[in-house]
Write a protein that holds these residues in place. Structure first.
Motif, PDB file in Angstrom:
ATOM      1  N   HIS A   1      -0.521   5.757  -9.609  1.00 31.89           N
ATOM      2  CA  HIS A   1       0.678   5.512  -9.545  1.00 31.89           C
ATOM      3  C   HIS A   1       1.475   5.732  -8.073  1.00 31.89           C
ATOM      4  O   HIS A   1       2.225   4.953  -7.655  1.00 31.89           O
ATOM      5  CB  HIS A   1       1.668   5.971 -10.708  1.00 31.89           C
ATOM      6  N   GLN A   2       1.099   7.036  -7.757  1.00 34.93           N
ATOM      7  CA  GLN A   2       1.727   7.426  -6.578  1.00 34.93           C
ATOM      8  C   GLN A   2       1.146   6.473  -5.422  1.00 34.93           C
ATOM      9  O   GLN A   2       2.055   6.076  -4.564  1.00 34.93           O
ATOM     10  CB  GLN A   2       1.366   8.865  -6.275  1.00 34.93           C
ATOM     11  N   GLN A   3      -0.022   6.061  -5.412  1.00 31.30           N
ATOM     12  CA  GLN A   3      -0.871   5.048  -4.501  1.00 31.30           C
ATOM     13  C   GLN A   3       0.036   3.950  -4.555  1.00 31.30           C
ATOM     14  O   GLN A   3       0.187   3.352  -3.267  1.00 31.30           O
ATOM     15  CB  GLN A   3      -2.108   5.078  -4.552  1.00 31.30           C
ATOM     16  N   GLN A   4       0.326   3.240  -5.684  1.00 29.09           N
ATOM     17  CA  GLN A   4       0.880   1.928  -5.754  1.00 29.09           C
ATOM     18  C   GLN A   4       2.468   1.960  -4.987  1.00 29.09           C
ATOM     19  O   GLN A   4       3.116   1.492  -4.249  1.00 29.09           O
ATOM     20  CB  GLN A   4       1.223   1.702  -7.123  1.00 29.09           C
ATOM     21  N   GLU A   5       3.003   3.530  -5.508  1.00 24.92           N
ATOM     22  CA  GLU A   5       4.288   3.406  -4.839  1.00 24.92           C
ATOM     23  C   GLU A   5       4.211   3.523  -3.310  1.00 24.92           C
ATOM     24  O   GLU A   5       5.290   3.059  -2.876  1.00 24.92           O
ATOM     25  CB  GLU A   5       5.250   4.783  -5.396  1.00 24.92           C
ATOM     26  N   ALA A   6       3.392   4.457  -2.919  1.00 21.98           N
ATOM     27  CA  ALA A   6       3.140   4.421  -1.317  1.00 21.98           C
ATOM     28  C   ALA A   6       2.958   3.257  -0.782  1.00 21.98           C
ATOM     29  O   ALA A   6       3.375   2.795   0.447  1.00 21.98           O
ATOM     30  CB  ALA A   6       2.022   5.520  -1.068  1.00 21.98           C
ATOM     31  N   ALA A   7       2.111   2.350  -1.496  1.00 21.94           N
ATOM     32  CA  ALA A   7       1.980   1.159  -0.660  1.00 21.94           C
ATOM     33  C   ALA A   7       3.213   0.114  -0.673  1.00 21.94           C
ATOM     34  O   ALA A   7       3.483  -0.601   0.084  1.00 21.94           O
ATOM     35  CB  ALA A   7       0.666   0.497  -1.586  1.00 21.94           C
ATOM     36  N   LYS A   8       3.815   0.138  -1.822  1.00 20.65           N
ATOM     37  CA  LYS A   8       5.108  -0.537  -2.004  1.00 20.65           C
ATOM     38  C   LYS A   8       6.134  -0.284  -0.524  1.00 20.65           C
ATOM     39  O   LYS A   8       6.747  -0.732   0.109  1.00 20.65           O
ATOM     40  CB  LYS A   8       6.091  -0.433  -3.158  1.00 20.65           C
ATOM     41  N   VAL A   9       6.158   1.025  -0.377  1.00 22.37           N
ATOM     42  CA  VAL A   9       7.075   2.005   0.522  1.00 22.37           C
ATOM     43  C   VAL A   9       6.542   1.207   2.058  1.00 22.37           C
ATOM     44  O   VAL A   9       7.240   0.968   2.739  1.00 22.37           O
ATOM     45  CB  VAL A   9       7.105   3.343   0.442  1.00 22.37           C
ATOM     46  N   GLU A  10       5.254   1.431   2.196  1.00 19.78           N
ATOM     47  CA  GLU A  10       4.530   0.991   3.267  1.00 19.78           C
ATOM     48  C   GLU A  10       4.580  -0.636   3.749  1.00 19.78           C
ATOM     49  O   GLU A  10       5.117  -0.858   4.716  1.00 19.78           O
ATOM     50  CB  GLU A  10       3.062   1.500   3.568  1.00 19.78           C
ATOM     51  N   SER A  11       4.574  -1.222   2.574  1.00 23.49           N
ATOM     52  CA  SER A  11       4.978  -2.798   2.926  1.00 23.49           C
ATOM     53  C   SER A  11       6.313  -3.071   3.060  1.00 23.49           C
ATOM     54  O   SER A  11       6.482  -4.131   3.838  1.00 23.49           O
ATOM     55  CB  SER A  11       4.426  -3.588   1.507  1.00 23.49           C
ATOM     56  N   ALA A  12       7.113  -2.110   2.419  1.00 23.20           N
ATOM     57  CA  ALA A  12       8.631  -2.691   2.730  1.00 23.20           C
ATOM     58  C   ALA A  12       9.061  -2.079   4.226  1.00 23.20           C
ATOM     59  O   ALA A  12       9.718  -2.718   4.790  1.00 23.20           O
ATOM     60  CB  ALA A  12       9.576  -1.724   1.908  1.00 23.20           C
TER      61      ALA A  12
END
Length: 147
Positions: free
Chosen positions: A82-93
């Motif tokens: 879950h943390q990796q998915q959230e970090a990926a979302k933040v990075e893509s934003a």
């Protein structure tokens, strides 16, 4: 008191037993005697009171600890995913925002360039440079007065 005395046999049963062959009657009598002896022996033997089975707390504790470790491992993996998915979302934003800024800067630069080119075009298209405009306006008035 004998077991035979305990049971009173109906008259029909007595007649039926008498009509049987003597060998069969003897075999049935022996069988009945052995069943009665076995039953008396079972009823008169001492019985032990058995305690309830002991609970094996060591095995239960190990099993419970294993379940806790398994649940912790699974939940830790889910949390990390879950943390990796959230970090990926933040990075893509963040990347999308940088790209948007770059596009805005490119549009602004293009607009500035177009404005500069328009200014250059307007400056080139003038008959008189802007510094000499006051004098040019005087000249146009003089030309109209002289005619």
């Amino acid at each position: 008191m004998n077991r035979d005395d305990e049971h009173v046999k109906p008259a029909g049963e007595m007649e039926r037993l008498e009509t049987l062959e003597p060998e069969l009657r003897e075999a049935l009598g022996n069988f009945k005697a052995s069943v009665d002896a076995w039953s008396d022996a079972m009823m008169s033997r001492p019985r032990e009171a058995k305690a309830p089975a002991k609970t094996n707390w060591s095995a239960i504790t190990k099993w419970a600890l294993g379940c806790v470790v398994f649940a912790g491992t699974v939940s830790g993996g889910l949390y990390q995913n879950h943390q990796q998915q959230e970090a990926a979302k933040v990075e893509s934003a963040r990347i999308a925002e940088q790209q948007q800024r770059a596009m805005d800067a490119a549009k602004l630069a293009k607009t500035d360039e177009e404005d500069l080119m328009a200014k250059v075009d307007s400056d080139i298209a003038r008959e008189v440079p802007s510094a000499l405009e006051p004098m040019a306006s005087l000249m146009t008035e003089d030309d109209t007065q002289g005619n």
